[in-house]
Scaffold this active site. Structure first.
Site, mmCIF file in Angstrom:
data_model
loop_
_atom_site.group_PDB
_atom_site.id
_atom_site.type_symbol
_atom_site.label_atom_id
_atom_site.label_comp_id
_atom_site.label_asym_id
_atom_site.label_seq_id
_atom_site.Cartn_x
_atom_site.Cartn_y
_atom_site.Cartn_z
ATOM 1 N N ASP A 1 0.874 -1.160 0.000
ATOM 2 C CA ASP A 1 0.000 0.000 0.000
ATOM 3 C C ASP A 1 0.927 1.231 0.000
ATOM 4 O O ASP A 1 2.145 1.095 0.201
ATOM 5 C CB ASP A 1 -0.856 -0.054 1.273
ATOM 6 C CG ASP A 1 -1.651 1.202 1.480
ATOM 7 O OD1 ASP A 1 -2.433 1.546 0.596
ATOM 8 O OD2 ASP A 1 -1.468 1.859 2.524
ATOM 9 N N ASP B 1 -0.168 5.226 0.891
ATOM 10 C CA ASP B 1 -0.427 6.263 1.904
ATOM 11 C C ASP B 1 -0.503 5.664 3.308
ATOM 12 O O ASP B 1 -1.256 4.716 3.547
ATOM 13 C CB ASP B 1 -1.748 6.976 1.591
ATOM 14 C CG ASP B 1 -1.666 7.778 0.311
ATOM 15 O OD1 ASP B 1 -1.315 8.960 0.386
ATOM 16 O OD2 ASP B 1 -1.926 7.212 -0.776
ATOM 17 N N ASP C 1 -1.949 -0.260 5.935
ATOM 18 C CA ASP C 1 -2.208 0.437 7.199
ATOM 19 C C ASP C 1 -3.703 0.594 7.478
ATOM 20 O O ASP C 1 -4.084 0.873 8.603
ATOM 21 C CB ASP C 1 -1.563 1.833 7.190
ATOM 22 C CG ASP C 1 -2.223 2.753 6.177
ATOM 23 O OD1 ASP C 1 -2.365 2.349 5.004
ATOM 24 O OD2 ASP C 1 -2.629 3.873 6.554
#
Ligand SMILES: O=P(O)(O)OC[C@H](O)CO
Ligand SMILES: [Mg+2]
Length: 247
Positions: free
Chosen positions: A20, A22, A185
């Site tokens: 991922d 961001d 996240d």
């Protein structure tokens, strides 16, 4: 207590890795929070982590719908107006983003060992370019990058579209998707990886409600704590590097 080989067999032998972006590779999630706090303050409302948890990782328009609906301002601000309002602030913040701790060490390690790595992000192309303009060294090691506005990504996370598109673009992609490790996240990203049948390490912000952590195969407080050999990946050569390197 499980021994090392039991841990590997439980977690599988990882051959490919999807990151991922961001909040996982770069610290841009704080910018979204900052801007959303400013906008909600105009309506005498506060932006909290329960709303943040529902927005993060999603495509911009999907996240915008959640924002205006859940905060109760939909009659005053449409999702499209919200995106327009936050745009100038985000555009000035994104180029200042920093790498998250442990990113440089892990990406360099996997790349130098020839492990196929890529990115699958909810971010669209224009924002991706602003966010990565100072981090070309890291992103150039990726075999490919799948963006939120990629034509194959019909729906954002928690749909598996982005991770499945990312998988197809690897040469020799594995038959068993459990051999693909996703780092995420966001709760929506963890769900997307599970929906794709992949293995998932979550590195959540400590402010995220702990109920979101149960879905991940492993939860770490930082990429610095990742141990590749637990997943059948080549071990870090220098243990001291693991302890002393922050980036
Ligand atoms: O976390 P990412 O990289 O999927 O990005 C999604 C949004 O742009 C930010 O939450
Ligand atoms: Mg993320």
């Amino acid at each position: 207590m499980a021994n090392h080989s039991t841990e590997i067999s439980k977690r599988g032998h990882i051959t490919h890795v999807i990151f991922d972006m961001d909040g996982l590779l770069i610290d841009t999630e704080g910018f979204y929070t900052q801007v959303q706090e400013i906008i909600l303050a105009r309506y005498n409302k506060t932006f909290d982590w329960s709303l943040k948890a529902k927005m993060m990782g999603k495509k911009a328009i999907e996240s915008a719908r959640v924002f205006v609906q859940e905060s109760g301002i939909i009659d005053e601000l449409s999702p499209e107006q919200f995106l327009e309002e936050r745009e100038d602030m985000l555009q000035s913040l994104f180029p200042t983003c920093k790498l998250m701790p442990g990113v440089s060490r892990l990406i360099n390690h996997l790349h130098s060992h020839g492990i196929p790595i890529c990115v699958a992000t909810g971010s669209h192309k224009r924002h991706f370019e602003l966010k990565t303009q100072n981090h070309g060294d890291i992103f150039s090691m990726m075999h490919h990058i799948v963006l939120g506005d990629d034509p194959e990504v019909k729906q954002g996370k928690p749909s598996p579209d982005g991770f499945l598109a990312a998988t197809k673009r690897f040469k020799n992609c594995p038959k068993d998707f459990q051999n693909i490790l996703v780092f995420e996240d966001a709760p929506s990203g963890v769900a997307a990886a599970k929906n794709a049948g992949m293995s998932i390490v979550m590195v959540p912000d400590p402010r995220l409600d702990r109920s979101y952590l149960a879905a991940a195969d492993q939860v770490l407080s930082s990429l610095l704590d990742f141990n590749p050999s637990e997943w059948g990946l080549p071990p870090f050569e220098d243990a001291a590097d693991q302890v002393h390197s922050n980036y």
